[in-house]
Motif scaffolding. Structure first.
Motif, PDB file in Angstrom:
ATOM      1  N   LYS A  20     -13.714  -4.475  37.938  1.00 13.07           N
ATOM      2  CA  LYS A  20     -14.899  -4.723  37.116  1.00 13.07           C
ATOM      3  C   LYS A  20     -14.552  -4.793  35.626  1.00 13.07           C
ATOM      4  O   LYS A  20     -14.917  -5.736  34.930  1.00 13.07           O
ATOM      5  N   THR A  21     -13.832  -3.801  35.129  1.00  9.04           N
ATOM      6  CA  THR A  21     -13.475  -3.756  33.709  1.00  9.04           C
ATOM      7  C   THR A  21     -12.668  -4.979  33.292  1.00  9.04           C
ATOM      8  O   THR A  21     -12.873  -5.529  32.214  1.00  9.04           O
ATOM      9  N   PHE A  22     -11.742  -5.391  34.145  1.00  7.28           N
ATOM     10  CA  PHE A  22     -10.842  -6.485  33.796  1.00  7.28           C
ATOM     11  C   PHE A  22     -11.279  -7.825  34.382  1.00  7.28           C
ATOM     12  O   PHE A  22     -10.523  -8.790  34.367  1.00  7.28           O
ATOM     13  N   ASP A  23     -12.516  -7.867  34.907  1.00  6.71           N
ATOM     14  CA  ASP A  23     -13.119  -9.095  35.427  1.00  6.71           C
ATOM     15  C   ASP A  23     -12.185  -9.813  36.417  1.00  6.71           C
ATOM     16  O   ASP A  23     -11.871 -10.990  36.266  1.00  6.71           O
ATOM     17  N   MET A  24     -11.738  -9.041  37.409  1.00  3.00           N
ATOM     18  CA  MET A  24     -10.859  -9.591  38.445  1.00  3.00           C
ATOM     19  C   MET A  24     -11.573  -9.557  39.788  1.00  3.00           C
ATOM     20  O   MET A  24     -12.465  -8.748  40.010  1.00  3.00           O
ATOM     21  N   THR A  25     -11.153 -10.435  40.656  1.00  5.56           N
ATOM     22  CA  THR A  25     -11.687 -10.437  42.013  1.00  5.56           C
ATOM     23  C   THR A  25     -10.693  -9.859  43.004  1.00  5.56           C
ATOM     24  O   THR A  25     -11.051  -9.510  44.118  1.00  5.56           O
ATOM     25  N   ARG A  26      -9.429  -9.770  42.578  1.00  2.00           N
ATOM     26  CA  ARG A  26      -8.398  -9.252  43.467  1.00  2.00           C
ATOM     27  C   ARG A  26      -7.180  -8.856  42.640  1.00  2.00           C
ATOM     28  O   ARG A  26      -6.860  -9.501  41.653  1.00  2.00           O
ATOM     29  N   LYS A  51      -9.277  -2.074  52.531  1.00  2.00           N
ATOM     30  CA  LYS A  51     -10.169  -3.201  52.879  1.00  2.00           C
ATOM     31  C   LYS A  51     -11.217  -3.408  51.786  1.00  2.00           C
ATOM     32  O   LYS A  51     -11.618  -4.532  51.517  1.00  2.00           O
ATOM     33  N   ASN A  52     -11.623  -2.330  51.153  1.00  2.00           N
ATOM     34  CA  ASN A  52     -12.646  -2.395  50.114  1.00  2.00           C
ATOM     35  C   ASN A  52     -12.213  -3.268  48.938  1.00  2.00           C
ATOM     36  O   ASN A  52     -12.979  -4.088  48.445  1.00  2.00           O
ATOM     37  N   LEU A  53     -10.969  -3.097  48.465  1.00  2.00           N
ATOM     38  CA  LEU A  53     -10.486  -3.869  47.315  1.00  2.00           C
ATOM     39  C   LEU A  53      -9.721  -5.123  47.734  1.00  2.00           C
ATOM     40  O   LEU A  53      -9.643  -6.086  46.971  1.00  2.00           O
ATOM     41  N   GLY A  54      -9.123  -5.100  48.906  1.00  2.00           N
ATOM     42  CA  GLY A  54      -8.437  -6.291  49.404  1.00  2.00           C
ATOM     43  C   GLY A  54      -7.266  -6.751  48.559  1.00  2.00           C
ATOM     44  O   GLY A  54      -7.002  -7.949  48.454  1.00  2.00           O
ATOM     45  N   GLY A  55      -6.553  -5.799  47.964  1.00  2.00           N
ATOM     46  CA  GLY A  55      -5.411  -6.151  47.128  1.00  2.00           C
ATOM     47  C   GLY A  55      -4.152  -6.400  47.934  1.00  2.00           C
ATOM     48  O   GLY A  55      -4.136  -6.294  49.158  1.00  2.00           O
TER      49      GLY A  55
END
Length: 153
Positions: A20-26, A51-55
């Motif tokens: 959220k802070t760094f405006d990333m999706t993954r 699974k929540n972050l999917g990194g």
């Protein structure tokens, strides 16, 4: 992220999971070394791979990064080499440097959620790194020379 210090690894992973802070999706960690167990960094890595972050965690291999670094160096000095960005991109497409690069393919692929195998365990490293670094520098210099020749400069 190749730093060895637990503090630096933890700080980098903490930021990598803060989508959220760094405006990333993954997030994607590219690293040749393992992340030590029982550290904050390991906790953050587990969150990244959940699974929540999917990194993703991708093992960094020198052979995969060398062509990308060579292109970066040429691009940064394109005026010195009298080559345009368009010519560099055309070369990348013609040689399939991006399409066939393992790192790029893995970064863009669906995340596995797994820690890669074959990572370097720093506790068992022998003090040969300066010699290895000289070899890597020589290899990068040779790749740069070859890239410049292929571009016709």
């Amino acid at each position: 992220m190749q730093e060895s210090s637990n503090r630096f690894v933890s700080a980098a992973l903490k930021r990598l999971i803060d989508y959220k802070t760094f405006d990333m999706t993954r997030g994607c960690l590219v690293r040749a070394k393992d992340v030590k167990s029982n550290t904050r960094g390991k906790e953050y890595l587990d969150k990244l791979l959940s699974k929540n972050l999917g990194g993703e965690f991708i093992k960094l291999n020198i052979e995969d990064i060398k062509p990308l670094l060579a292109i970066l160096f040429v691009k940064q000095a394109c005026k010195d080499y009298e080559v345009s960005e368009e010519e560099i991109f055309e070369f990348i497409v013609q040689q399939k440097i991006a399409v066939e690069n393992y790192l790029i393919r893995e970064i863009l692929s669906d995340p596995s959620g797994q820690i890669p195998s074959g990572l370097i365990n720093e506790e068992y490293l022998v003090e040969t790194q300066p010699i290895q670094n000289k070899n890597v520098t020589k290899e990068l210099d040779d790749m740069l020379d070859n890239l410049i020749i292929k571009l016709g400069l």
